[in-house]
Scaffold this motif. Structure first.
Motif, short mmCIF file in Angstrom:
data_model
loop_
_atom_site.label_atom_id
_atom_site.label_comp_id
_atom_site.label_asym_id
_atom_site.label_seq_id
_atom_site.Cartn_x
_atom_site.Cartn_y
_atom_site.Cartn_z
N ARG A 116 -3.00 -4.90 -11.18
CA ARG A 116 -2.96 -6.06 -12.07
C ARG A 116 -1.92 -7.10 -11.65
O ARG A 116 -1.95 -8.22 -12.14
CB ARG A 116 -2.66 -5.61 -13.50
N THR A 117 -1.00 -6.74 -10.76
CA THR A 117 0.05 -7.66 -10.35
C THR A 117 0.14 -7.69 -8.83
O THR A 117 0.15 -6.62 -8.20
CB THR A 117 1.42 -7.21 -10.91
N PRO A 118 0.23 -8.88 -8.20
CA PRO A 118 0.42 -8.93 -6.75
C PRO A 118 1.67 -8.13 -6.37
O PRO A 118 2.74 -8.34 -6.94
CB PRO A 118 0.60 -10.42 -6.47
N SER A 119 1.53 -7.22 -5.43
CA SER A 119 2.63 -6.32 -5.13
C SER A 119 2.67 -5.96 -3.66
O SER A 119 1.69 -6.11 -2.92
CB SER A 119 2.49 -5.02 -5.95
N SER A 120 3.82 -5.46 -3.24
CA SER A 120 3.99 -4.87 -1.92
C SER A 120 4.21 -3.37 -2.12
O SER A 120 4.98 -2.97 -3.00
CB SER A 120 5.20 -5.48 -1.21
N TYR A 121 3.56 -2.58 -1.30
CA TYR A 121 3.64 -1.13 -1.40
C TYR A 121 4.38 -0.60 -0.17
O TYR A 121 3.93 -0.80 0.96
CB TYR A 121 2.26 -0.51 -1.52
N VAL A 122 5.52 0.01 -0.40
CA VAL A 122 6.40 0.44 0.68
C VAL A 122 6.36 1.96 0.79
O VAL A 122 6.41 2.67 -0.21
CB VAL A 122 7.84 -0.05 0.42
N SER A 123 6.27 2.45 2.02
CA SER A 123 6.22 3.89 2.28
C SER A 123 7.27 4.24 3.31
O SER A 123 7.56 3.47 4.23
CB SER A 123 4.85 4.30 2.82
N LEU A 124 7.84 5.43 3.17
CA LEU A 124 8.72 6.00 4.18
C LEU A 124 7.98 7.19 4.77
O LEU A 124 7.66 8.15 4.06
CB LEU A 124 10.06 6.43 3.58
N VAL A 125 7.67 7.09 6.06
CA VAL A 125 6.80 8.06 6.71
C VAL A 125 7.57 8.89 7.73
O VAL A 125 8.28 8.32 8.59
CB VAL A 125 5.62 7.36 7.40
N VAL A 126 7.46 10.19 7.65
CA VAL A 126 8.08 11.10 8.60
C VAL A 126 7.00 12.05 9.12
O VAL A 126 6.32 12.71 8.33
CB VAL A 126 9.22 11.91 7.94
N ALA A 127 6.84 12.08 10.45
CA ALA A 127 5.86 12.97 11.09
C ALA A 127 4.46 12.79 10.50
O ALA A 127 3.74 13.76 10.26
CB ALA A 127 6.30 14.43 10.99
N GLY A 128 4.11 11.54 10.23
CA GLY A 128 2.78 11.23 9.76
C GLY A 128 2.53 11.42 8.28
O GLY A 128 1.43 11.17 7.79
N ARG A 129 3.54 11.88 7.53
CA ARG A 129 3.37 12.10 6.10
C ARG A 129 4.31 11.19 5.32
O ARG A 129 5.48 11.03 5.67
CB ARG A 129 3.65 13.55 5.72
N ILE A 130 3.78 10.58 4.25
CA ILE A 130 4.62 9.76 3.39
C ILE A 130 5.54 10.67 2.58
O ILE A 130 5.08 11.57 1.88
CB ILE A 130 3.76 8.90 2.43
N GLU A 131 6.85 10.43 2.69
CA GLU A 131 7.83 11.23 1.99
C GLU A 131 8.41 10.52 0.76
O GLU A 131 8.90 11.17 -0.16
CB GLU A 131 8.98 11.61 2.93
N ALA A 132 8.35 9.18 0.76
CA ALA A 132 8.87 8.41 -0.37
C ALA A 132 8.10 7.11 -0.48
O ALA A 132 7.59 6.58 0.53
CB ALA A 132 10.36 8.13 -0.19
N VAL A 133 7.98 6.61 -1.70
CA VAL A 133 7.24 5.37 -1.95
C VAL A 133 8.00 4.49 -2.94
O VAL A 133 8.89 4.96 -3.66
CB VAL A 133 5.83 5.65 -2.51
N ALA A 134 7.63 3.23 -2.95
CA ALA A 134 8.12 2.29 -3.95
C ALA A 134 7.18 1.09 -3.98
O ALA A 134 6.44 0.83 -3.02
CB ALA A 134 9.54 1.84 -3.65
N ARG A 135 7.21 0.37 -5.10
CA ARG A 135 6.34 -0.80 -5.28
C ARG A 135 7.21 -1.99 -5.66
O ARG A 135 8.08 -1.89 -6.53
CB ARG A 135 5.32 -0.52 -6.39
N LEU A 136 6.95 -3.13 -5.03
CA LEU A 136 7.60 -4.39 -5.38
C LEU A 136 6.56 -5.29 -6.04
O LEU A 136 5.67 -5.81 -5.38
CB LEU A 136 8.18 -5.08 -4.14
#
Length: 258
Positions: free
Chosen positions: A159-179
């Motif tokens: 519903r809101t324009p956003s950026s989706y941020v991922s922290l990836v280690v060895a091909g797997r997302i370990e942490a996420v956040a949304r702006l």
């Protein structure tokens, strides 16, 4: 409470924050905004009391009827700017339960906080839409865990324009956040690190990445909301330069017969 930054005021943020996590349906009721999203999060299923109604008790009754018709309890989000000023007291007298005390923090990007850096972190990935793995990482930490809830969650995020941020280690997302981007400022939401990957600095790295993304998009500042009792998260955000500028809590309609 610390002095309010000149870059953001609590009176302006209640409505702005609502647009950062927009309900699937909104209804204006005599100065209040009723938000409905199938029960998915209190933010998207509560009343934002921006202006005082002509008759507060009648307005509360109307709210209760509308939420009841959707199978939901009436919930009010109460900040220092809730109207009328005695709404919290009145709801308490009616038996509404206080829930989820939360602090609102803000960082002006023209005043870089300590610990931020413009250096690129090769583990960080950005996208304008959440990937399935991004969503699954968030849901594995915070829920929902059922298909219906996940469908609602996905719809709210869109519903809101956003950026989706991922922290990836060895091909797997370990942490996420949304702006979430609302006008000239942004809101940080959905900060989550897999339980088995905590205490490795991933939380700090993902928030720093969001701040860099916000600055790159020319935003003036960033807000976030954190449950008051979450001392670990508050310490992290404050170490990055965030300051508390407001607070809110919810008042939840009591169950029938309670």
């Amino acid at each position: 409470m610390k002095p309010v930054s000149r870059f953001a005021k609590p009176a302006a943020l209640d409505e702005i924050m609502s647009r950062g996590w927009r309900a699937l349906e909104e209804e204006a009721l005599d100065g209040w905004v009723a938000r409905y999203s199938g029960g998915m999060t209190k933010r998207a299923n509560s009343v934002l009391p921006l202006l005082a109604p002509e008759d507060t008790r009648l307005a509360i009754e109307a709210i209760e009827e509308r939420y009841s018709s959707r199978g939901l309890p009436a919930i009010f989000q109460i900040s220092p700017d809730a109207k009328p000023v005695d709404l919290d007291l009145l709801l308490a007298e009616l038996g509404y339960v206080k829930d989820s005390p939360t602090v609102v923090q803000y960082l002006a990007l023209s005043e870089p906080g300590p610990g931020t850096s413009s250096e690129s972190d090769p583990r960080i990935h950005h996208a304008d839409e959440p990937s399935q793995q991004w969503l699954e990482t968030l849901w594995s930490v915070e829920g929902p865990h059922d298909l219906a809830g996940q469908t609602l969650s996905r719809s709210i995020l869109a519903r809101t324009p956003s950026s989706y941020v991922s922290l990836v280690v060895a091909g797997r997302i370990e942490a996420v956040a949304r702006l979430a981007r609302v006008g000239t400022i942004g809101g940080i939401y959905a900060v989550a690190t897999r339980e088995e990957s905590r205490s490795r600095g991933h939380g700090r790295a993902i928030v720093q990445a969001v701040l860099i993304e916000a600055a790159a998009r020319g935003l003036d500042g960033v807000w976030l909301q954190v449950v008051e009792s979450n001392a670990v998260a508050r310490k992290l955000y404050e170490s990055l330069g965030f300051e508390t500028i407001s607070r809110y809590h919810y008042r939840v309609e009591p169950l029938s017969g309670s």
